[in-house]
Design a protein around this motif. Structure first.
Motif, PDB file in Angstrom:
ATOM      1  N   ARG A 298      24.408 -33.675  -2.553  1.00  0.00           N
ATOM      2  CA  ARG A 298      23.992 -32.928  -1.346  1.00  0.00           C
ATOM      3  C   ARG A 298      22.726 -31.851  -1.641  1.00  0.00           C
ATOM      4  O   ARG A 298      21.918 -31.983  -0.770  1.00  0.00           O
TER       5      ARG A 298
ATOM      6  N   PHE B 227      19.806 -34.448  -1.601  1.00  0.00           N
ATOM      7  CA  PHE B 227      19.226 -34.855  -0.525  1.00  0.00           C
ATOM      8  C   PHE B 227      18.553 -33.579   0.428  1.00  0.00           C
ATOM      9  O   PHE B 227      17.662 -33.923   0.924  1.00  0.00           O
ATOM     10  N   HIS B 228      18.835 -32.448   0.245  1.00  0.00           N
ATOM     11  CA  HIS B 228      18.467 -31.393   0.830  1.00  0.00           C
ATOM     12  C   HIS B 228      17.207 -31.067   0.482  1.00  0.00           C
ATOM     13  O   HIS B 228      16.327 -30.448   1.248  1.00  0.00           O
TER      14      HIS B 228
ATOM     15  N   HIS C 160      14.809 -33.057  -0.147  1.00  0.00           N
ATOM     16  CA  HIS C 160      13.759 -33.749   0.657  1.00  0.00           C
ATOM     17  C   HIS C 160      14.230 -33.691   2.019  1.00  0.00           C
ATOM     18  O   HIS C 160      13.774 -34.599   2.688  1.00  0.00           O
TER      19      HIS C 160
ATOM     20  N   MET D  16      16.691 -33.934   3.819  1.00  0.00           N
ATOM     21  CA  MET D  16      17.854 -34.840   4.329  1.00  0.00           C
ATOM     22  C   MET D  16      19.238 -34.272   4.361  1.00  0.00           C
ATOM     23  O   MET D  16      19.251 -33.233   3.615  1.00  0.00           O
TER      24      MET D  16
ATOM     25  N   ILE E  89      23.367 -35.217   4.363  1.00  0.00           N
ATOM     26  CA  ILE E  89      24.448 -36.215   4.099  1.00  0.00           C
ATOM     27  C   ILE E  89      25.598 -35.887   5.019  1.00  0.00           C
ATOM     28  O   ILE E  89      26.262 -34.794   4.826  1.00  0.00           O
TER      29      ILE E  89
ATOM     30  N   VAL F 155      23.298 -40.533   5.944  1.00  0.00           N
ATOM     31  CA  VAL F 155      22.013 -39.661   5.629  1.00  0.00           C
ATOM     32  C   VAL F 155      21.019 -39.709   6.707  1.00  0.00           C
ATOM     33  O   VAL F 155      20.560 -40.631   7.135  1.00  0.00           O
TER      34      VAL F 155
ATOM     35  N   SER G  89      17.424 -38.038   8.132  1.00  0.00           N
ATOM     36  CA  SER G  89      16.236 -37.360   7.875  1.00  0.00           C
ATOM     37  C   SER G  89      15.079 -37.430   9.243  1.00  0.00           C
ATOM     38  O   SER G  89      14.932 -38.460   9.971  1.00  0.00           O
TER      39      SER G  89
ATOM     40  N   LEU H 206      14.486 -42.082  -0.551  1.00  0.00           N
ATOM     41  CA  LEU H 206      15.689 -42.533  -0.510  1.00  0.00           C
ATOM     42  C   LEU H 206      16.335 -43.466  -1.575  1.00  0.00           C
ATOM     43  O   LEU H 206      17.543 -43.334  -1.772  1.00  0.00           O
TER      44      LEU H 206
ATOM     45  N   ILE I 201      16.868 -41.511  -4.973  1.00  0.00           N
ATOM     46  CA  ILE I 201      18.063 -40.768  -4.902  1.00  0.00           C
ATOM     47  C   ILE I 201      19.386 -41.443  -4.966  1.00  0.00           C
ATOM     48  O   ILE I 201      20.103 -41.326  -5.581  1.00  0.00           O
ATOM     49  N   SER I 202      19.124 -42.723  -4.267  1.00  0.00           N
ATOM     50  CA  SER I 202      20.354 -43.734  -4.168  1.00  0.00           C
ATOM     51  C   SER I 202      20.620 -44.232  -5.718  1.00  0.00           C
ATOM     52  O   SER I 202      21.747 -44.545  -6.136  1.00  0.00           O
TER      53      SER I 202
END
Length: 247
Positions: free
Chosen positions: A114, A117-118, A120, A122, A124, A155, A157, A165, A168-169
């Motif tokens: 989390r 993603f946050h 950038h 984004m 989830i 996710v 964005s 993406l 990060i994945s």
């Protein structure tokens, strides 16, 4: 004495035996669930008896089955409807929506995901199948409903960040990227990789303008090639004619 030792001491055998001791009371009303393998065997061995409707016509049988199905219809949960409206709002306001298959993950790793993603911009989210059905049914996103048969993470964005993406994945092996919605198009994994390698819109426009300018300049040079050649030849001829007069 010898016979006593011979019979009483030398031939006494201590046979080991097991004693089962229970340290807690068994809950008969709520027994513990069996092991996964045992549960599978019990499910396979469970008897199934055919249902016969003796003395009933097919019309009555069909009518009873439809009544049972109508009774089994689940009532709509108001809280799920509120979450479904929020979910649809996320879908409409996001330029990029990615779908991940969520394998079992620790709470600490989930918090790290989390945070990544946050960073950038984004978000989830995870929704239940009923919420997704209420949110996406009869909309343009209904094609992704089969993805939620198992645990699926979404996710969102507000910007198109396919390269970030993918990065990060790769750092979160518990989340497997399945597909992505970008610019109202459903992309596969290979299409996401190909799309991420493309330059941004500003760079692409600059490249297009440069290509058009080079084509225009090439056309102009081809058109004026003969005129420029003729002018250069005439200048050389005029210079040759002026040299004898000067001498």
């Amino acid at each position: 004495m010898e016979s006593f030792c011979h019979k009483g001491l030398l031939y006494i055998k201590n046979i080991p035996h097991l004693e089962l001791v229970r340290y807690r009371r068994v809950n008969v009303q709520r027994p513990a669930k069996p092991h996964y393998e045992k549960a599978k065997v019990l499910a396979v061995c469970e008897p199934r008896y055919p249902k016969f409707n003796y003395g009933l016509s097919p019309e009555v049988t069909c009518r009873k089955q439809t009544e049972l199905k109508s009774k089994k219809i689940k009532e709509e949960n108001p809280y799920e409807l509120i979450i479904a409206k929020e979910c649809l709002h996320w879908f409409n306001q996001s330029k990029m929506v990615a779908f991940f298959h969520a394998n079992p993950i620790k709470g600490e790793d989930q918090f790290k995901a989390r945070v990544m993603f946050h960073k950038h911009n984004m978000a989830i989210k995870q929704y239940g199948p009923n919420v997704i059905k209420y949110a996406l049914e009869n909309t343009k996103y209904s094609a992704v409903l089969p993805l939620f048969q198992s645990r699926t993470a979404v996710v969102f964005s507000p910007e198109l960040q396919l390269a970030q993406l993918l990065k990060i994945s790769k750092r979160i092996p518990q989340l497997i990227l399945m597909t992505c919605i970008a610019e109202d198009r459903l992309l596969s994994r290979n299409e996401i990789v190909m799309y991420s390698n493309l330059p941004d819109l500003t760079t692409a426009r600059a490249g297009l303008v440069a290509t058009l300018n080079s084509a225009v300049s090439q056309v102009l040079s081809n058109i004026t090639h003969h005129q420029r050649t003729l002018v250069s030849h005439l200048q050389k001829h005029a210079e040759l004619l002026q040299k004898p007069e000067e001498t």
